[in-house]
Design a protein around this motif. Structure first.
Motif, PDB file in Angstrom:
ATOM      1  N   UNK A 693      14.601 -17.891   3.587  1.00 27.22           N
ATOM      2  CA  UNK A 693      13.630 -17.149   4.396  1.00 27.22           C
ATOM      3  C   UNK A 693      13.930 -15.675   4.407  1.00 27.22           C
ATOM      4  N   UNK A 694      15.195 -15.345   4.529  1.00 21.05           N
ATOM      5  CA  UNK A 694      15.576 -13.934   4.536  1.00 21.05           C
ATOM      6  C   UNK A 694      15.275 -13.284   3.185  1.00 21.05           C
ATOM      7  N   UNK A 695      15.506 -14.015   2.081  1.00 18.50           N
ATOM      8  CA  UNK A 695      15.247 -13.470   0.754  1.00 18.50           C
ATOM      9  C   UNK A 695      13.770 -13.175   0.557  1.00 18.50           C
ATOM     10  N   UNK A 696      12.912 -14.067   1.016  1.00 12.00           N
ATOM     11  CA  UNK A 696      11.469 -13.828   0.905  1.00 12.00           C
ATOM     12  C   UNK A 696      11.046 -12.583   1.655  1.00 12.00           C
ATOM     13  N   UNK A 697      11.629 -12.361   2.810  1.00  7.19           N
ATOM     14  CA  UNK A 697      11.299 -11.172   3.600  1.00  7.19           C
ATOM     15  C   UNK A 697      11.714  -9.910   2.836  1.00  7.19           C
ATOM     16  N   UNK A 698      12.906  -9.949   2.243  1.00  2.00           N
ATOM     17  CA  UNK A 698      13.391  -8.780   1.508  1.00  2.00           C
ATOM     18  C   UNK A 698      12.494  -8.503   0.302  1.00  2.00           C
ATOM     19  N   UNK A 699      12.151  -9.566  -0.455  1.00  3.87           N
ATOM     20  CA  UNK A 699      11.298  -9.375  -1.636  1.00  3.87           C
ATOM     21  C   UNK A 699       9.925  -8.833  -1.254  1.00  3.87           C
ATOM     22  N   UNK A 700       9.390  -9.330  -0.176  1.00  5.11           N
ATOM     23  CA  UNK A 700       8.077  -8.835   0.266  1.00  5.11           C
ATOM     24  C   UNK A 700       8.158  -7.356   0.613  1.00  5.11           C
ATOM     25  N   UNK A 701       9.225  -6.932   1.211  1.00  5.39           N
ATOM     26  CA  UNK A 701       9.381  -5.517   1.563  1.00  5.39           C
ATOM     27  C   UNK A 701       9.493  -4.645   0.324  1.00  5.39           C
ATOM     28  N   UNK A 702      10.237  -5.114  -0.665  1.00  6.86           N
ATOM     29  CA  UNK A 702      10.380  -4.344  -1.906  1.00  6.86           C
ATOM     30  C   UNK A 702       9.038  -4.195  -2.590  1.00  6.86           C
ATOM     31  N   UNK A 703       8.272  -5.275  -2.650  1.00  2.01           N
ATOM     32  CA  UNK A 703       6.963  -5.237  -3.318  1.00  2.01           C
ATOM     33  C   UNK A 703       6.039  -4.235  -2.640  1.00  2.01           C
ATOM     34  N   UNK A 704       6.012  -4.267  -1.321  1.00  2.00           N
ATOM     35  CA  UNK A 704       5.152  -3.330  -0.593  1.00  2.00           C
ATOM     36  C   UNK A 704       5.592  -1.886  -0.862  1.00  2.00           C
ATOM     37  N   UNK A 705       6.863  -1.632  -0.909  1.00  2.00           N
ATOM     38  CA  UNK A 705       7.358  -0.287  -1.150  1.00  2.00           C
ATOM     39  C   UNK A 705       6.986   0.189  -2.557  1.00  2.00           C
ATOM     40  N   UNK A 706       7.094  -0.696  -3.555  1.00  2.00           N
ATOM     41  CA  UNK A 706       6.783  -0.350  -4.939  1.00  2.00           C
ATOM     42  C   UNK A 706       5.307  -0.039  -5.107  1.00  2.00           C
ATOM     43  N   UNK A 707       4.459  -0.855  -4.493  1.00  2.00           N
ATOM     44  CA  UNK A 707       3.012  -0.665  -4.605  1.00  2.00           C
ATOM     45  C   UNK A 707       2.589   0.674  -3.991  1.00  2.00           C
ATOM     46  N   UNK A 708       3.181   1.008  -2.876  1.00  2.00           N
ATOM     47  CA  UNK A 708       2.806   2.252  -2.222  1.00  2.00           C
ATOM     48  C   UNK A 708       3.236   3.463  -3.066  1.00  2.00           C
ATOM     49  N   UNK A 709       4.392   3.426  -3.664  1.00  2.00           N
ATOM     50  CA  UNK A 709       4.839   4.537  -4.491  1.00  2.00           C
ATOM     51  C   UNK A 709       3.957   4.693  -5.731  1.00  2.00           C
ATOM     52  N   UNK A 710       3.557   3.594  -6.323  1.00  2.00           N
ATOM     53  CA  UNK A 710       2.690   3.651  -7.498  1.00  2.00           C
ATOM     54  C   UNK A 710       1.343   4.250  -7.135  1.00  2.00           C
ATOM     55  N   UNK A 711       0.851   3.834  -6.027  1.00  2.00           N
ATOM     56  CA  UNK A 711      -0.461   4.347  -5.616  1.00  2.00           C
ATOM     57  C   UNK A 711      -0.390   5.849  -5.367  1.00  2.00           C
TER      58      UNK A 711
END
Length: 787
Positions: A693-711
């Motif tokens: 559960x903790x790993x999923x939370x971390x991965x979701x946070x990384x994905x959101x951060x990456x998408x925002x920087x790309x945009x």
């Protein structure tokens, strides 16, 4: 030497010697009789003269009375030339004078003892020291110098000599009372009520057999001896059948004998054995039914509670008076059920009829309005020169039926002696005649209330005397108790109840102590707490409730040790019954995980079902281990039931868990059961779920951060048209739209409960896993996670 010749020779010797002696000593001859009288008085107790028979007991003018008796030489020298002579009758003017005549020791003078009846003596020769001889005199009534109707003293004296004193002495005297009544009266103004007690000691215990028949248990086999032919109670029934008496019966005796008509047990030092008195018990009850048929019966409160002890020692103990009420309510029903007859139940009878204000209050608190007292307690005023009627008015509508103390105590003591039996009979006839001849206003009823439990000899003596009075006592009639109790009180005086200080100390010393009533209260509380869980409460309430009433019995007086043992046996028996419903002790357990199910087992070894119990378990670390809510339970007789409690662990460590049963009124039942639980670390399966559960939370946070920087980069550096496929094209490694992040996990399994590594579905982890689990204490249970 014949009696006449010896008397003449002694007279001539005295007459011839008197002048010489007077001349020698200078003392007048008239002084010699004074010395002779003194010698007579001192020598007249050398022997014991006992009258064992006087017949007829109340003679007519043409009768010849027979006086039989024994003479015992109490001295150290033989009595020679002994002669027994009857004395002329001496009139006794009052009941007190009769008491003096019977109690007087030794010979006084002829004015008190009467002159010798000449021509009707008996020579008995020599009586060696320490030995006895018998005599029999035939004396015509007209030789006794009887006068008007009344009571007379009749005496017998022994005259004789010794080797050291060769002149006649009176060496012994015996007396009795003779009722002389020649007037014929068809309707006597005086009537006598005789109570005939049928009371025994406590025989039944509280225990019953474990079978459905509830086989009663007896303390010993003494009741069988009493009711068997020739036994004390058997003789009381046989003797009372033909007497004009009112029966006084303890219902507990009837219940005990009836219990013997079926199977019963007897407690012995070697253990319980089967009783063998069924036939005797059945026959006794049948004889008793026939005996009381048509007679009046007083039913005492069940087990004959000690009213005085209750008033002085137990009145302040909670619940004690309630037992008296219950005992009174049971009385009439028990007598009717066993004997098929009605009974009087509004009567209370304190020990020996002794009363004080507290005894009157307690005795009448359970519905009784008549107290059987005795005249040596409720005394007649000295100003009254006659014996009043038995009924006396007390305060607040309560009356006392006062037994005559002289009559009621006649048959106490040793009645195996023929002399005592004869004396008691003559006193009964004489005392009743004296009462009947008193100058009293109107009709009177008098009461004879003997000791509660007369022995066999006392019962026989009493029956013989009452029969003689019934046969020869034309001056008196007989009445039932209800008639006597309903008579109008004598208006000549008012009756005050004696103070507490006037109560006899001897009786007070024999009372049940306050501690006895406190012990009864403890047993009563135990019984109340036990019966609320039983589906057939009467199987316990009846025997133990009756046992509590038996603990208050008057029969325990003088038997303090036996009474204490009986009380202890009742309490112990009840405790043993209660212990048959208990919690089975658990061994230490181990809880592996956040939650588990703890089973607790309730055992019922009774033969009946129990219900209304609640089982609670509590943790010594309230915030370390939470336990589910209490549970109501019912257990069938002879079975056990396991109750499961869910737990939630919030911290590791050792916890003490307490299991306790409670009744419906929230009282603890039985002893609490404690066991320990070791809460171990959280299991690896649970840790994997948490880590995932903790790993999923971390991965979701990384994905959101990456998408925002790309945009942000695209919007800042490329001012051309946006890429139409940018939103639709997934990031490398990203999941397709509409699919969960953990694509390799089948739907529904990520939320499923952890099996704790056992491969078993949730809900089965409450079963014991045995001692093969590592990390648990030897002999303990391991309870794995339920989540």
């Amino acid at each position: 030497m014949p009696r006449r010749r010896r008397w003449v020779a002694a007279l001539l010797t005295t007459l011839s010697a008197a002048p010489v002696l007077a001349g020698l000593t200078g003392t007048p001859a008239a002084a010699a009789p004074t010395a002779a009288v003194a010698d007579v008085a001192s020598d007249s107790v050398r022997t014991t003269v006992t009258l064992t028979e006087l017949t007829p007991a109340s003679p007519g003018p043409d009768d010849t009375i027979t006086l039989r008796g024994t003479i015992t030489n109490n001295g150290d020298a033989a009595i020679t030339d002994g002669t027994v002579d009857a004395r002329e009758a001496v009139a006794l003017s009052s009941r007190s004078a009769m008491d003096d005549a019977v109690e007087r020791q030794g010979f006084t003078d002829s004015s008190v003892e009467g002159e010798i009846v000449r021509g009707h003596g008996q020579d008995i020769g020599t009586i060696p020291p320490g030995l006895s001889t018998t005599f029999e005199l035939q004396v015509p009534v007209d030789a006794l110098s009887l006068g008007e109707d009344g009571v007379y003293q009749i005496g017998v004296t022994l005259t004789g000599q010794t080797e050291a004193e060769r002149w006649d002495h009176i060496y012994g005297v015996g007396r009795t009372l003779l009722p002389w009544y020649q007037e014929s009266s068809s309707t006597p103004d005086t009537r006598l009520t005789v109570l005939w007690p049928l009371i025994s000691t406590t025989h039944l215990t509280a225990e019953t057999g474990p079978d459905s028949e509830q086989t009663p248990a007896f303390r010993d086999d003494s009741l069988l001896q009493e009711i068997s032919p020739g036994g004390r109670l058997d003789q009381l029934v046989s003797l009372g059948t033909s007497l004009p008496v009112t029966w006084v019966i303890d219902p507990d005796l009837l219940a005990s004998v009836e219990a013997m008509t079926e199977g019963y047990r007897i407690d012995t030092p070697e253990g319980a054995v089967d009783g063998q008195g069924q036939d005797e018990a059945t026959a006794f009850l049948q004889r008793l039914r026939e005996a009381v048929s048509g007679d009046e019966v007083i039913a005492l409160p069940f087990a004959d509670p000690d009213i005085a002890s209750l008033a002085h020692q137990g009145q302040e103990v909670r619940g004690a008076l309630g037992h008296l009420r219950d005992a009174t309510e049971m009385a009439g029903d028990t007598v009717e059920a066993v004997l098929d007859t009605d009974s009087i139940t509004n009567v209370t009878w304190p020990v020996e009829g002794a009363v004080d204000p507290s005894i009157v209050t307690v005795g009448t608190s359970a519905g009784a309005d008549t107290i059987i007292a005795r005249s040596d307690s409720l005394r007649t005023p000295d100003s009254l020169d006659y014996t009043p009627s038995a009924v006396r008015a007390l305060d607040e509508g309560i009356s006392a039926t006062v037994a005559d103390a002289r009559l009621s105590t006649l048959f106490e003591g040793d009645m195996t002696s023929a002399g005592n039996v004869s004396q008691a009979r003559q006193e009964l006839l004489a005392q009743t005649l004296a009462v009947a001849q008193q100058d009293a206003p109107g009709e009177r009823n008098i009461l004879l209330a003997p000791q509660r439990m007369p022995d066999l000899a006392q019962a026989q003596a009493m029956a013989e005397a009452i029969s003689a009075l019934q046969r020869e006592g034309s001056w008196i009639g007989f009445a039932d108790f209800s008639e006597t109790a309903a008579a109008t009180p004598d208006p000549a005086f008012s009756q005050e109840v004696p103070s507490a200080e006037a109560y006899p100390q001897e009786l007070r010393d024999r009372e049940l102590p306050t501690s006895a009533f406190q012990a009864m209260r403890q047993t009563e509380r135990t019984l109340e707490d036990f019966t609320v869980i039983l589906t057939q409460a009467d199987r316990v309430e009846t025997p133990y409730g009756n046992a509590l009433r038996r603990e208050m019995s008057t029969s325990w007086r003088g038997n303090a040790q036996e009474a204490s043992v009986y009380r202890a046996s009742v309490q112990n028996g009840l405790d043993d019954l209660r212990s048959q419903v208990h919690l089975i002790q658990k061994t230490p357990i181990t809880l592996s995980g956040r939650s588990a199910t703890i089973p607790v087992t309730v055992q019922n070894n009774l033969v009946q079902d129990v219900e209304g119990l609640t089982l609670r378990i509590t943790s010594s670390r309230r915030f370390g281990l939470e336990v589910s809510e209490p549970q109501e339970i019912s257990v069938s007789g002879g079975h056990s039931q396991s109750v499961k409690f869910s737990t939630t662990a919030r911290a590791s460590g050792r916890v003490t868990i307490t299991a306790q049963l409670y009744t419906a009124d929230n009282k603890p039942y039985g002893q609490p059961m404690e066991f320990t639980a070791d809460v171990t670390s959280i299991t690896s399966a649970v840790m994997m779920v948490i880590a995932g559960g903790l790993l999923l939370v971390v991965l979701a946070g990384i994905r959101m951060y990456t998408q925002r920087k790309r945009a942000a980069r695209i919007s800042g550096s490329d001012e051309g048209a946006p890429d139409a496929d940018a939103e639709a094209r997934p990031e490398p490694g990203a999941a397709p739209s509409g699919q969960e992040a953990s694509e390799g996990t089948p739907p529904g399994e990520a939320a499923s409960g952890d099996t704790g590594g056992t491969g078993r579905p949730p809900g089965e982890h409450d079963a014991d896993t045995g001692g093969g689990n590592t990390g648990t204490q030897p002999g303990s249970e391991r309870l794995d996670d339920d989540q």
